[in-house]
Design a protein around this motif. Sequence first.
Motif, PDB file in Angstrom:
ATOM      1  N   UNK A 145      49.361  44.133  70.087  1.00 48.76           N
ATOM      2  CA  UNK A 145      50.278  44.254  68.770  1.00 48.76           C
ATOM      3  C   UNK A 145      50.993  45.257  68.271  1.00 48.76           C
ATOM      4  N   UNK A 146      50.067  45.920  68.603  1.00 42.63           N
ATOM      5  CA  UNK A 146      50.017  47.466  67.756  1.00 42.63           C
ATOM      6  C   UNK A 146      50.764  48.166  68.768  1.00 42.63           C
ATOM      7  N   UNK A 147      49.988  48.361  69.930  1.00 41.98           N
ATOM      8  CA  UNK A 147      50.259  48.811  71.145  1.00 41.98           C
ATOM      9  C   UNK A 147      51.370  49.445  70.695  1.00 41.98           C
ATOM     10  N   UNK A 148      52.522  48.766  71.166  1.00 40.56           N
ATOM     11  CA  UNK A 148      53.591  49.666  71.125  1.00 40.56           C
ATOM     12  C   UNK A 148      54.426  50.728  70.071  1.00 40.56           C
ATOM     13  N   UNK A 149      53.391  50.570  69.211  1.00 37.53           N
ATOM     14  CA  UNK A 149      53.944  51.236  67.709  1.00 37.53           C
ATOM     15  C   UNK A 149      52.882  52.505  67.956  1.00 37.53           C
TER      16      UNK A 149
END
Length: 160
Positions: A145-149
């Motif tokens: 879930x934090x990969x795009x960030x």
Amino acid sequence: MVEMKIDEFVRKANRNSEIGADDNDGVISIFADTGDLLIDVPVDATNFLEVNWYNVKPVNYFSKHTREYLSALIDEFLQTPIDERFPEKKYRLVANPNSLEETGTYASRYVACIEDSMDSFSFVYGGPTIFSEKDLKQIEESHPNIAPAIEAMKERVNNE
């Protein structure tokens, strides 16, 4: 498994006083100490047939020890899988690129570390920390879930 990165090949070749090496545009060029270009090794070569040997006789340029050393060095490089030859990419994570304008300080500009526990994570801001591509991939796999960030914050670091 044999593993030699391009920069390691160049560094090891340059340790020998009879030869020198440079990495230019996907080719490692090997020179005699006289400055004569002797060999070009493409960084994606997989065997000795892909190595460009200039019309010279190495026996005229090198000692037997150097010929053996260079041959072993090229062989080790050719045995390294192509994708393992390139230096690992390194990044800083820029959390707030406008921190100076917004807060008057750079304190919140970079991610200093990512704290990870069993059920959460958090970004800790501070000085610019260098993260390897491998480390960031592991974090992204653990917390997709934090990969795009993380992808949005990446700033490539060169030569550090």
